[in-house]
Design a protein around this motif. Structure first.
Motif, PDB file in Angstrom:
ATOM      1  N   GLY A 134       4.682   9.206  -3.217  1.00 26.85           N
ATOM      2  CA  GLY A 134       4.803   8.356  -2.039  1.00 26.85           C
ATOM      3  C   GLY A 134       4.800   6.881  -2.368  1.00 26.85           C
ATOM      4  N   GLY A 135       4.205   6.524  -3.495  1.00 27.71           N
ATOM      5  CA  GLY A 135       4.226   5.125  -3.910  1.00 27.71           C
ATOM      6  C   GLY A 135       5.638   4.627  -4.165  1.00 27.71           C
ATOM      7  N   GLY A 191       5.011  17.935 -19.751  1.00 27.52           N
ATOM      8  CA  GLY A 191       4.693  16.668 -20.395  1.00 27.52           C
ATOM      9  C   GLY A 191       3.958  15.675 -19.525  1.00 27.52           C
ATOM     10  N   PHE A 192       2.805  16.066 -18.981  1.00 24.65           N
ATOM     11  CA  PHE A 192       1.932  15.204 -18.179  1.00 24.65           C
ATOM     12  C   PHE A 192       2.444  14.982 -16.760  1.00 24.65           C
ATOM     13  CE2 PHE A 192       1.322  12.754 -22.450  1.00 24.65           C
ATOM     14  CZ  PHE A 192       0.679  13.830 -23.012  1.00 24.65           C
ATOM     15  N   CYS A 193       3.637  15.462 -16.421  1.00 21.21           N
ATOM     16  CA  CYS A 193       4.275  15.165 -15.141  1.00 21.21           C
ATOM     17  C   CYS A 193       4.102  16.314 -14.152  1.00 21.21           C
ATOM     18  CB  CYS A 193       5.763  14.885 -15.348  1.00 21.21           C
ATOM     19  SG  CYS A 193       6.098  13.460 -16.420  1.00 21.21           S
ATOM     20  N   LEU A 194       3.700  16.000 -12.938  1.00 20.74           N
ATOM     21  CA  LEU A 194       3.490  17.016 -11.910  1.00 20.74           C
ATOM     22  C   LEU A 194       4.644  17.017 -10.913  1.00 20.74           C
ATOM     23  CD1 LEU A 194      -0.365  16.687 -11.302  1.00 20.74           C
ATOM     24  CD2 LEU A 194       0.884  18.076 -12.972  1.00 20.74           C
ATOM     25  N   PHE A 195       4.780  15.983 -10.092  1.00 22.31           N
ATOM     26  CA  PHE A 195       5.912  15.862  -9.175  1.00 22.31           C
ATOM     27  C   PHE A 195       6.808  14.731  -9.657  1.00 22.31           C
ATOM     28  CE2 PHE A 195       2.753  17.347  -5.726  1.00 22.31           C
ATOM     29  CZ  PHE A 195       2.974  18.669  -6.061  1.00 22.31           C
ATOM     30  N   ASN A 196       8.121  14.938  -9.564  1.00 21.30           N
ATOM     31  CA  ASN A 196       9.068  13.970 -10.120  1.00 21.30           C
ATOM     32  C   ASN A 196       9.232  12.792  -9.157  1.00 21.30           C
ATOM     33  OD1 ASN A 196      11.405  12.609 -11.139  1.00 21.30           O
ATOM     34  ND2 ASN A 196      11.908  14.458 -12.282  1.00 21.30           N
ATOM     35  N   ASN A 197       8.423  11.770  -9.374  1.00 17.95           N
ATOM     36  CA  ASN A 197       8.346  10.642  -8.447  1.00 17.95           C
ATOM     37  C   ASN A 197       9.696   9.986  -8.178  1.00 17.95           C
ATOM     38  OD1 ASN A 197       5.475  10.952  -8.496  1.00 17.95           O
ATOM     39  ND2 ASN A 197       5.398   9.741 -10.372  1.00 17.95           N
ATOM     40  N   VAL A 198      10.427   9.662  -9.245  1.00 18.75           N
ATOM     41  CA  VAL A 198      11.678   8.927  -9.061  1.00 18.75           C
ATOM     42  C   VAL A 198      12.755   9.813  -8.436  1.00 18.75           C
ATOM     43  CG1 VAL A 198      12.674   9.360 -11.367  1.00 18.75           C
ATOM     44  CG2 VAL A 198      13.187   7.219 -10.183  1.00 18.75           C
ATOM     45  N   LYS A 232       0.842  -1.189   0.000  1.00 22.36           N
ATOM     46  CA  LYS A 232       0.000   0.000   0.000  1.00 22.36           C
ATOM     47  C   LYS A 232       0.880   1.244   0.000  1.00 22.36           C
ATOM     48  CE  LYS A 232      -3.846   2.217   2.443  1.00 22.36           C
ATOM     49  NZ  LYS A 232      -4.794   2.116   3.568  1.00 22.36           N
ATOM     50  N   PRO A 233       0.659   2.169  -0.926  1.00 20.61           N
ATOM     51  CA  PRO A 233       1.459   3.399  -0.931  1.00 20.61           C
ATOM     52  C   PRO A 233       0.997   4.363   0.156  1.00 20.61           C
ATOM     53  CG  PRO A 233      -0.207   3.531  -2.629  1.00 20.61           C
ATOM     54  CD  PRO A 233      -0.333   2.151  -2.024  1.00 20.61           C
ATOM     55  N   ARG A 234       1.902   5.204   0.585  1.00 26.14           N
ATOM     56  CA  ARG A 234       1.526   6.293   1.486  1.00 26.14           C
ATOM     57  C   ARG A 234       1.834   7.610   0.778  1.00 26.14           C
ATOM     58  NH1 ARG A 234       5.943   9.621   2.883  1.00 26.14           N
ATOM     59  NH2 ARG A 234       7.853   8.514   3.470  1.00 26.14           N
ATOM     60  N   PRO A 235       1.128   8.680   1.115  1.00 22.22           N
ATOM     61  CA  PRO A 235       1.397   9.959   0.451  1.00 22.22           C
ATOM     62  C   PRO A 235       2.778  10.492   0.824  1.00 22.22           C
ATOM     63  CG  PRO A 235      -0.720   9.993   1.615  1.00 22.22           C
ATOM     64  CD  PRO A 235       0.013   8.779   2.078  1.00 22.22           C
ATOM     65  N   ALA A 236       3.447  11.108  -0.122  1.00 28.17           N
ATOM     66  CA  ALA A 236       4.661  11.846   0.202  1.00 28.17           C
ATOM     67  C   ALA A 236       4.278  13.060   1.034  1.00 28.17           C
ATOM     68  CB  ALA A 236       5.370  12.290  -1.076  1.00 28.17           C
ATOM     69  N   THR A 237       5.138  13.440   1.938  1.00 28.32           N
ATOM     70  CA  THR A 237       4.885  14.644   2.732  1.00 28.32           C
ATOM     71  C   THR A 237       5.273  15.879   1.925  1.00 28.32           C
ATOM     72  OG1 THR A 237       7.094  14.690   3.721  1.00 28.32           O
ATOM     73  CG2 THR A 237       5.415  13.349   4.825  1.00 28.32           C
ATOM     74  N   ARG A 238       4.790  17.009   2.354  1.00 28.68           N
ATOM     75  CA  ARG A 238       5.169  18.274   1.707  1.00 28.68           C
ATOM     76  C   ARG A 238       6.686  18.461   1.766  1.00 28.68           C
ATOM     77  NH1 ARG A 238       2.730  23.397  -0.301  1.00 28.68           N
ATOM     78  NH2 ARG A 238       4.553  24.723  -0.425  1.00 28.68           N
ATOM     79  N   LYS A 239       7.290  18.139   2.899  1.00 31.49           N
ATOM     80  CA  LYS A 239       8.739  18.279   3.054  1.00 31.49           C
ATOM     81  C   LYS A 239       9.481  17.411   2.047  1.00 31.49           C
ATOM     82  CE  LYS A 239      12.498  17.612   6.403  1.00 31.49           C
ATOM     83  NZ  LYS A 239      12.824  17.207   7.797  1.00 31.49           N
TER      84      LYS A 239
END
Length: 377
Positions: free
Chosen positions: A114-115, A149-156, A63-70
């Protein structure tokens, strides 16, 4: 260590609303309304196929958890995060260049980042042997102060920062095999010798004027950024050749403590936003090669993060085969359903101009890295 491959997904990922359009344009004028290119369909159908084939039962679902603002601020400007949040809480809009925010997208984007963080935790704590995170919205184009290009926050990139801070890792390798250049990830670590970024992408595609061979990093990060632009039409043979001759020798010298993959399936033979010819079998072989590299160098620590890929019919097959590759298991989907259609294409032939493109990268990188097996190229 757990002996299963972890799988991360959440229904919320499919609720990120990019509206209607055609490919990447909004409807209007001569553009008739259609599904937006980054609709949830291709990603949802990955999960559907895993469930329909019952292969999901072979995976350890996390189960993923949300990333924090920090955590997001480690990679993005506060003003940009504020903009995404504000658009998400009103009527939505563009957070940069073709980076659509819908109502509620801010919270979903936090869960997407967060995932991948959850995948880092699971691998580092030995809960699983490796992870595939089916996240959305994608992230590798997102720069510090704007979405692209469709990307909001840079997950990796956020996950790499997390691995550095939470686990004190000093050598992280990010391999981006999305067909479009990983410009945002490159920017995040362009002067950082602790994160080695390698982008395999179609030359002269998206974003324009990014991903050149000569872009190798700067200051202390010089040599720790590798671009492998490949000609249109490159298939399985070209990608595997690049992994063998460039990625593997560099990784063996860098000795990463973990490998992250920005796994976009846009290089597939059926993708509408690219012109490459990688098949589902080719993606599986790429995944196996990277998994074996991780086993050799960093105890198998490997996290794959879903990025692009816009053929709703073929992305699920390609992604299933990738997960087969990293898990070492065979699903009930024994053969690519599109095999008869693509079997005559030169996907497994390395052409001279493709080989030359790869050799150019070796020539530029050789001042920074001692390429073994160079004589066998």
């Amino acid at each position: 260590m757990g002996n299963k491959t972890g799988f991360i997904c959440d229904e919320s990922y499919f609720w990120h609303d990019t509206g209607n359009g055609a490919l990447f344009l909004s409807p209007g004028g001569w553009i008739e309304a259609d599904e937006h290119g980054e609709s949830p369909k291709s990603k949802r159908r990955v999960k559907n196929l895993l469930e329909r084939s019952r292969f999901i039962e072979e995976l350890h679902v996390l189960k993923p958890r949300p990333a924090t603002r920090k955590e997001v601020e480690w990679n993005h400007a506060r003003s940009y995060i504020d903009r995404v949040e504000s658009l998400s809480r009103t009527e939505g809009g563009d957070a940069g260049e073709l980076a659509i925010v819908g109502r509620g997208s801010y919270e979903i984007a936090l869960l997407s980042a967060g995932g991948v963080i959850s995948g880092i935790d699971a691998v580092m704590k030995g809960e699983v042997k490796n992870v595939y995170a089916l996240t959305r919205p994608p992230g590798h184009h997102a720069e510090r102060d704007k979405g692209i290009g469709f990307c909001l926050f840079n997950n990796v990139a956020i996950a790499a920062h997390y691995a550095k801070k939470e686990y004190n890792l000093k050598r992280i390798l990010i391999i981006d095999w999305d067909v479009h250049h990983g410009n945002g990830t490159e920017s995040s670590f362009y002067d950082d010798p602790e994160v080695l970024t390698i982008s395999l992408h179609q030359e002269y595609n998206f974003p324009s004027n990014r991903g050149d061979v000569e872009d190798v990093g700067e200051d202390r990060g010089a040599g720790f950024n590798v671009n492998i632009p490949l000609p249109a039409g490159t298939g399985n043979a070209g990608y595997l050749h690049a992994i063998e001759k460039i990625i593997s020798p560099i990784a063996e010298q860098f000795k990463p403590e973990i490998i992250l993959v920005a796994a976009g399936q846009g290089a597939s033979v059926f993708d509408p936003l690219a012109q490459m010819m990688v098949t589902a079998d080719g993606f599986k072989k790429m995944a196996v090669a990277i998994k074996e590299l991780a086993q050799q160098i960093c105890g198998g620590r490997l996290v794959l993060c879903h990025e692009g890929g816009y053929s709703a019919a073929y992305v699920p097959i390609c992604t299933l085969k990738i997960i087969e590759g990293i898990s070492g298991l065979q699903s009930e989907v024994r053969e690519d359903p599109y095999h008869e259609t693509i079997k005559g294409l030169p996907t497994n032939i390395l052409s001279p101009h493709q080989k030359h493109a790869i050799e150019q990268v070796i020539g530029v990188q050789s001042p920074f890295w001692k390429f073994e097996n160079l004589s066998r190229v």
